[in-house]
Scaffold this motif. Structure first.
Motif, PDB file in Angstrom:
ATOM      1  N   GLU A   1       5.342   3.186  -0.270  1.00 37.12           N
ATOM      2  CA  GLU A   1       5.788   2.372   0.859  1.00 37.12           C
ATOM      3  C   GLU A   1       6.174   3.250   2.051  1.00 37.12           C
ATOM      4  N   LEU A   2       6.882   4.326   1.791  1.00 38.10           N
ATOM      5  CA  LEU A   2       7.308   5.207   2.872  1.00 38.10           C
ATOM      6  C   LEU A   2       6.114   5.843   3.571  1.00 38.10           C
ATOM      7  N   VAL A   3       5.123   6.262   2.787  1.00 39.15           N
ATOM      8  CA  VAL A   3       3.979   6.957   3.377  1.00 39.15           C
ATOM      9  C   VAL A   3       3.119   6.012   4.202  1.00 39.15           C
ATOM     10  N   TRP A   4       2.732   4.864   3.640  1.00 41.04           N
ATOM     11  CA  TRP A   4       1.802   4.023   4.405  1.00 41.04           C
ATOM     12  C   TRP A   4       2.467   3.363   5.598  1.00 41.04           C
ATOM     13  N   ARG A   5       3.780   3.163   5.537  1.00 46.37           N
ATOM     14  CA  ARG A   5       4.467   2.524   6.656  1.00 46.37           C
ATOM     15  C   ARG A   5       4.832   3.508   7.774  1.00 46.37           C
TER      16      ARG A   5
ATOM     17  N   THR B   1      -4.840  -2.886 -13.176  1.00 47.34           N
ATOM     18  CA  THR B   1      -5.255  -2.140 -11.993  1.00 47.34           C
ATOM     19  C   THR B   1      -6.472  -2.783 -11.343  1.00 47.34           C
ATOM     20  N   LEU B   2      -7.456  -3.166 -12.153  1.00 54.86           N
ATOM     21  CA  LEU B   2      -8.661  -3.806 -11.628  1.00 54.86           C
ATOM     22  C   LEU B   2      -8.321  -5.105 -10.900  1.00 54.86           C
ATOM     23  N   VAL B   3      -7.477  -5.919 -11.512  1.00 54.59           N
ATOM     24  CA  VAL B   3      -7.110  -7.202 -10.897  1.00 54.59           C
ATOM     25  C   VAL B   3      -6.421  -6.976  -9.551  1.00 54.59           C
ATOM     26  N   LEU B   4      -5.505  -6.013  -9.493  1.00 52.71           N
ATOM     27  CA  LEU B   4      -4.773  -5.764  -8.255  1.00 52.71           C
ATOM     28  C   LEU B   4      -5.683  -5.169  -7.178  1.00 52.71           C
ATOM     29  N   VAL B   5      -6.645  -4.346  -7.573  1.00 55.54           N
ATOM     30  CA  VAL B   5      -7.613  -3.818  -6.607  1.00 55.54           C
ATOM     31  C   VAL B   5      -8.418  -4.955  -5.998  1.00 55.54           C
ATOM     32  N   VAL B   6      -8.888  -5.862  -6.840  1.00 59.51           N
ATOM     33  CA  VAL B   6      -9.687  -6.989  -6.350  1.00 59.51           C
ATOM     34  C   VAL B   6      -8.852  -7.884  -5.433  1.00 59.51           C
TER      35      VAL B   6
ATOM     36  N   LEU C   1      -7.967  -9.148   0.000  1.00 60.49           N
ATOM     37  CA  LEU C   1      -7.148  -9.628   1.116  1.00 60.49           C
ATOM     38  C   LEU C   1      -7.343  -8.754   2.358  1.00 60.49           C
ATOM     39  N   SER C   2      -7.439  -7.439   2.154  1.00 57.64           N
ATOM     40  CA  SER C   2      -7.658  -6.540   3.289  1.00 57.64           C
ATOM     41  C   SER C   2      -8.977  -6.844   3.981  1.00 57.64           C
ATOM     42  N   VAL C   3     -10.030  -7.053   3.181  1.00 55.11           N
ATOM     43  CA  VAL C   3     -11.343  -7.339   3.760  1.00 55.11           C
ATOM     44  C   VAL C   3     -11.351  -8.718   4.427  1.00 55.11           C
ATOM     45  N   TRP C   4     -10.790  -9.703   3.742  1.00 51.86           N
ATOM     46  CA  TRP C   4     -10.800 -11.081   4.259  1.00 51.86           C
ATOM     47  C   TRP C   4     -10.054 -11.198   5.589  1.00 51.86           C
ATOM     48  N   PHE C   5      -8.883 -10.560   5.656  1.00 51.54           N
ATOM     49  CA  PHE C   5      -8.067 -10.648   6.866  1.00 51.54           C
ATOM     50  C   PHE C   5      -8.298  -9.479   7.818  1.00 51.54           C
ATOM     51  N   ASN C   6      -9.210  -8.574   7.427  1.00 52.10           N
ATOM     52  CA  ASN C   6      -9.507  -7.401   8.248  1.00 52.10           C
ATOM     53  C   ASN C   6      -8.220  -6.642   8.574  1.00 52.10           C
ATOM     54  N   ASP C   7      -7.425  -6.406   7.524  1.00 52.03           N
ATOM     55  CA  ASP C   7      -6.100  -5.811   7.674  1.00 52.03           C
ATOM     56  C   ASP C   7      -5.890  -4.801   6.547  1.00 52.03           C
ATOM     57  N   ASP C   8      -5.818  -3.532   6.897  1.00 49.81           N
ATOM     58  CA  ASP C   8      -5.740  -2.495   5.866  1.00 49.81           C
ATOM     59  C   ASP C   8      -4.400  -2.456   5.144  1.00 49.81           C
ATOM     60  N   ARG C   9      -3.390  -3.157   5.652  1.00 50.70           N
ATOM     61  CA  ARG C   9      -2.062  -3.091   5.043  1.00 50.70           C
ATOM     62  C   ARG C   9      -2.053  -3.621   3.611  1.00 50.70           C
ATOM     63  N   PHE C  10      -2.860  -4.626   3.328  1.00 54.23           N
ATOM     64  CA  PHE C  10      -2.867  -5.199   1.983  1.00 54.23           C
ATOM     65  C   PHE C  10      -3.307  -4.157   0.953  1.00 54.23           C
ATOM     66  N   PHE C  11      -4.392  -3.440   1.262  1.00 56.78           N
ATOM     67  CA  PHE C  11      -4.894  -2.452   0.307  1.00 56.78           C
ATOM     68  C   PHE C  11      -3.919  -1.296   0.157  1.00 56.78           C
ATOM     69  N   LYS C  12      -3.239  -0.939   1.233  1.00 55.04           N
ATOM     70  CA  LYS C  12      -2.269   0.143   1.160  1.00 55.04           C
ATOM     71  C   LYS C  12      -1.060  -0.249   0.307  1.00 55.04           C
ATOM     72  N   MET C  13      -0.778  -1.535   0.209  1.00 55.03           N
ATOM     73  CA  MET C  13       0.331  -2.005  -0.623  1.00 55.03           C
ATOM     74  C   MET C  13      -0.038  -2.072  -2.105  1.00 55.03           C
ATOM     75  N   LYS C  14      -1.322  -1.954  -2.406  1.00 57.01           N
ATOM     76  CA  LYS C  14      -1.784  -2.084  -3.791  1.00 57.01           C
ATOM     77  C   LYS C  14      -1.122  -1.102  -4.748  1.00 57.01           C
ATOM     78  N   PRO C  15      -1.023   0.202  -4.431  1.00 56.28           N
ATOM     79  CA  PRO C  15      -0.317   1.108  -5.358  1.00 56.28           C
ATOM     80  C   PRO C  15       1.133   0.698  -5.585  1.00 56.28           C
TER      81      PRO C  15
END
Length: 204
Positions: free
Chosen positions: A156-160, A76-81, A86-100
């Motif tokens: 996937e259904l919720v964040w998309r 979990t820690l590795v995937l959060v990082v 990626l979300s912070v670097w690319f300024n794109d919230d989709r990456f973090f939403k895909m984490k779960p």
């Protein structure tokens, strides 16, 4: 480092504290835009950037106090990082939403791989907490494997399809409640497949 016991309240606080902090911070910063180095970051990205070092610190402190981290906690820690970074670097919230989704696919996939080998890898992780027969472990593993894949699809259904606000509420409370509800509904399985103790009797 030898395993050590800490109070359940402290352990729960270290595990859930960063998630609660993320939720509270998001409620305060949602709709806000913070400019850093000439680039505008919305509140979700800012909170994500703060969440990453917070969960790293809480996980390391948990390891320091207990001398142990489960494979699930490390994954979990590795995937959060990775996804948060990626979300912070690319300024794109989709990456973090895909984490779960990635977490649940990973856990479900690992359990499924063990099942294909005729083994319950869940038993290796939770055997001390749940005294079950071998058959019980296999049943529980099959159910949890399917459940993890179901959570991945739900995320996937919720964040998309929903707003960021809806996803944050779903991630903070919905997924957590679903996991608790899953184990609460396994009461009959735990009773019917309770492992016998050393004397050959079921542990009551």
């Amino acid at each position: 480092m030898a395993d050590r016991t800490i109070s359940p309240a402290l352990k729960l606080g270290l595990e859930l504290g960063p998630i609660v902090a993320f939720f509270v911070a998001y409620l305060k910063l949602r709709g806000e835009v913070v400019t850093i180095g000439g680039t505008g970051y919305d509140g979700f990205i800012v909170v994500t950037a703060c969440f990453i070092p917070l969960i790293i610190a809480s996980t390391l402190l948990l390891w320091r106090l207990t001398g142990h981290l489960s494979r699930m906690q490390v994954a979990t820690l590795v995937l959060v990082v990775v996804f948060g970074g990626l979300s912070v670097w690319f300024n794109d919230d989709r990456f973090f939403k895909m984490k779960p989704t990635a977490i649940y696919l990973l856990f479900g996939g690992l359990l499924g791989l063990g099942l294909l080998r005729g083994q319950s890898w869940l038993q290796y992780v939770m055997e001390e907490a749940l005294p079950l027969t071998q058959e019980g472990w296999m049943i529980l593993t099959r159910r949890l494997c399917a459940f993890f894949f179901g959570l991945a699809v739900a995320n996937e259904l919720v964040w998309r399809t929903q707003t960021t606000d809806t996803w944050v509420w779903f991630k903070t409370f919905g997924l957590t409640a679903a996991l608790f509800a899953f184990f609460l509904t396994q009461g009959r399985l735990f009773r019917d497949h309770e492992a016998p103790d050393a004397s050959g009797k079921n542990t009551d």
